[in-house]
Motif scaffolding. Structure first.
Motif, PDB file in Angstrom:
ATOM      1  N   ASP A  93      -2.212   5.304  -3.786  1.00 29.19           N
ATOM      2  CA  ASP A  93      -2.946   6.551  -3.834  1.00 29.19           C
ATOM      3  C   ASP A  93      -2.889   7.127  -5.259  1.00 29.19           C
ATOM      4  O   ASP A  93      -1.862   7.042  -5.914  1.00 29.19           O
ATOM      5  CB  ASP A  93      -2.303   7.528  -2.848  1.00 29.19           C
ATOM      6  N   SER A  96       0.859  -4.164  -6.364  1.00 27.24           N
ATOM      7  CA  SER A  96      -0.168  -3.218  -5.928  1.00 27.24           C
ATOM      8  C   SER A  96      -1.148  -2.928  -7.038  1.00 27.24           C
ATOM      9  O   SER A  96      -2.328  -2.707  -6.802  1.00 27.24           O
ATOM     10  CB  SER A  96       0.489  -1.898  -5.517  1.00 27.24           C
ATOM     11  N   ASN A 152       0.845  -1.192   0.000  1.00 28.10           N
ATOM     12  CA  ASN A 152       0.000   0.000   0.000  1.00 28.10           C
ATOM     13  C   ASN A 152       0.878   1.238   0.000  1.00 28.10           C
ATOM     14  O   ASN A 152       1.813   1.345   0.779  1.00 28.10           O
ATOM     15  CB  ASN A 152      -0.879   0.015   1.255  1.00 28.10           C
ATOM     16  N   TYR A 153       0.571   2.144  -0.923  1.00 32.81           N
ATOM     17  CA  TYR A 153       1.337   3.373  -1.007  1.00 32.81           C
ATOM     18  C   TYR A 153       0.363   4.534  -0.880  1.00 32.81           C
ATOM     19  O   TYR A 153      -0.589   4.627  -1.648  1.00 32.81           O
ATOM     20  CB  TYR A 153       2.071   3.476  -2.341  1.00 32.81           C
ATOM     21  N   GLU A 162      -1.995  -5.118   8.063  1.00 31.45           N
ATOM     22  CA  GLU A 162      -1.155  -5.791   7.078  1.00 31.45           C
ATOM     23  C   GLU A 162      -1.419  -7.278   7.119  1.00 31.45           C
ATOM     24  O   GLU A 162      -1.743  -7.837   8.154  1.00 31.45           O
ATOM     25  CB  GLU A 162       0.311  -5.520   7.387  1.00 31.45           C
ATOM     26  N   THR A 222      -9.838  -2.388  -2.940  1.00 29.62           N
ATOM     27  CA  THR A 222      -9.253  -1.247  -2.236  1.00 29.62           C
ATOM     28  C   THR A 222      -8.038  -0.699  -2.964  1.00 29.62           C
ATOM     29  O   THR A 222      -7.200  -1.456  -3.425  1.00 29.62           O
ATOM     30  CB  THR A 222      -8.804  -1.669  -0.825  1.00 29.62           C
ATOM     31  N   ALA A 281      -4.578   0.234  -3.656  1.00 32.42           N
ATOM     32  CA  ALA A 281      -3.319  -0.064  -2.989  1.00 32.42           C
ATOM     33  C   ALA A 281      -2.354   1.103  -3.148  1.00 32.42           C
ATOM     34  O   ALA A 281      -1.453   1.272  -2.352  1.00 32.42           O
ATOM     35  CB  ALA A 281      -2.712  -1.330  -3.551  1.00 32.42           C
TER      36      ALA A 281
END
Lengths: 145, 60, 243
Positions: free
Chosen positions: C194, C184, A124-125, A143, C190, C192
């Motif tokens: 932005d 990602s 996740n970024y 996580e 969702t 991952a």
């Protein structure tokens, strides 16, 4: 059969055989391809003390005790927990709740004596503000590993 | 400006990463371009003879 | 398919599309660099080091894309004896190897500040090193034979054998415990990444693809020119033979 059709079938058959062979080999070597064990694997496999292994999991919230360069913490995968002792600098990303991978040996008392601690970052970024907003809204996904 | 180049203290990792990416791609372009020039020169140098030869064949 | 086997037709086609690729690549590259280095926010965990993603991840994509192209060209060359396909594979190999080196080097520079190490032999990193060796082996085989047809066949077979490595690279992070994080982009649901970070990443991805294609067209021109030189040299040596 035309030569090029025959060549097409030869190539396709060879690829199929190759794929099957690769899948079988990878399946057989599964254990050696695993970079680290989870605390549950560690218990299940009865790893003897003194054997060098890598274990990975989340740093348990509230478990970190630091005394200069010596740190003690627990890593967990939700089901099992292992106590870890480490002397040295922890990576920048190291914090409670963070996924880590550590290399070392179990001692006779069942504590993992770590020689190296690596932080595993997740996929996740996002900017810090977004992370804070997600946490505030209770939308934070823990996580997975 | 200095803040931008400092990259939050991670300049030593970020700038080399961008530099390596740019360097490798630039090297590929330069190497290929030189190869093309070299091959074209060799072709031009060789190209004259076969034409003369075909002319000779026609005469014969 | 053999319609494209004509080198003159290929060269005309490549000259026609080159400016279009350039017209897409340059703006994407400039916008991607600006957004990536200046405009995009820092990551909540990795701070500024997340900016390495914009040069690392697209390089890894191109390393995989390059190998896929190499394998497809090899299959076409082997099955349909398409001469341009062999050349396309030969032209793609050094480019793919270059992008693989970028992915490995930038990944190492990203790993040190985030993971705490330059390198680990986990399944993802190891399989990418294997990819680099496949590229190098392919190029070595091209040089190992005097006759281009034999060289093409040997190299193409290696390229096809190496295909098994592609799914291993892609799924290594899901199949085994690795230090490298899972993908990602391909995750559904969702977000991952932005949007502010996804934008420079995708722009750089398009720019890298454009650079790859420009390099591929250029290298194919080199290969065709070298082949013409070889043909001329052959004709000359035959000419010089006493008869």
């Amino acid at each position: 059969m035309k030569p090029k059709t025959r060549r097409l079938y030869v190539v396709l058959l060879a690829l199929l055989a190759l794929g099957t062979a690769a899948a079988l080999v990878l399946n057989a070597f599964e254990d050696n391809l695993v970079f680290f064990y989870s605390p549950t694997d560690l218990k299940a496999k009865n790893v003897p003390p003194g054997q060098a292994i890598r274990i990975g999991g989340l740093v348990e919230e509230g478990s970190l005790v630091k005394d200069g360069l010596n740190s003690h913490f627990k890593i967990t995968d939700g089901a099992q927990t292992v106590a870890v002792a480490y002397t040295g600098n922890l990576p920048d990303l190291f914090r409670e709740g963070q996924g880590i991978v550590t290399f070392g040996r179990l001692d006779a008392g069942g504590t993992f004596q770590a020689e190296e601690v690596l932080a595993k970052h997740d996929e996740n970024y996002m900017p810090p503000e977004v992370a804070d907003a997600l946490k505030a809204a209770g939308q934070w996904m823990p996580e997975r590993k | 400006m200095a803040e931008f180049f400092d990259m939050g203290g991670y300049a030593a990792y970020i700038w080399p990463a961008y530099g390596i990416a740019a360097g490798v791609i630039a090297c590929l372009f330069i190497w290929s371009w030189r190869g093309l020039k070299k091959a074209e020169q060799a072709e031009a140098a060789l190209g004259k003879r076969p034409r003369r030869r075909s002319a000779r064949v026609e005469r014969a | 398919m053999h319609r494209f086997a004509n080198p003159a037709r290929f060269l005309r086609l490549s000259r026609a599309i080159q400016p279009w690729i350039l017209a897409v690549t340059v703006p994407c590259l400039l916008a991607g660099l600006y957004l990536g280095l200046v405009e995009s926010p820092i990551d909540y965990q990795q701070k500024d080091t997340v900016r390495i993603m914009y040069v690392h991840v697209p390089a890894a994509w191109m390393a995989m894309f390059g190998y896929s192209s190499l394998a497809i060209a090899s299959a076409i060359g082997l099955i349909w004896k398409h001469p341009l396909a062999d050349l396309a594979g030969k032209a793609a190999a050094p480019i793919g190897a270059g992008f693989t080196i970028i992915a490995l080097a930038t990944g190492s520079l990203w790993g040190k500040p985030t993971w705490g190490t330059w390198w680990v032999w986990d399944a993802r990193l190891t399989s990418v090193v294997v990819l680099l060796f496949l590229y190098l082996g392919y190029m070595a085989l091209w040089n190992a034979f005097e006759q281009p047809q034999r060289a093409a066949r040997a190299a193409s077979i290696l390229a096809l054998v190496g295909i098994v490595n592609l799914p291993i690279i892609k799924f290594s992070v899901d199949w085994w415990n690795t230090l490298h994080q899972p993908a990602s982009i391909s995750r559904i649901g969702t977000p991952a990444i932005d949007p502010a970070m996804l934008r420079p990443l995708l722009l750089m991805g398009v720019a890298y693809l454009g650079l790859f294609l420009l390099l591929l067209l250029l290298r194919m021109r080199v290969e065709l020119a070298e082949r013409r030189v070889m043909a001329l040299q052959l004709a000359r040596s035959r000419d010089g033979e006493p008869s």
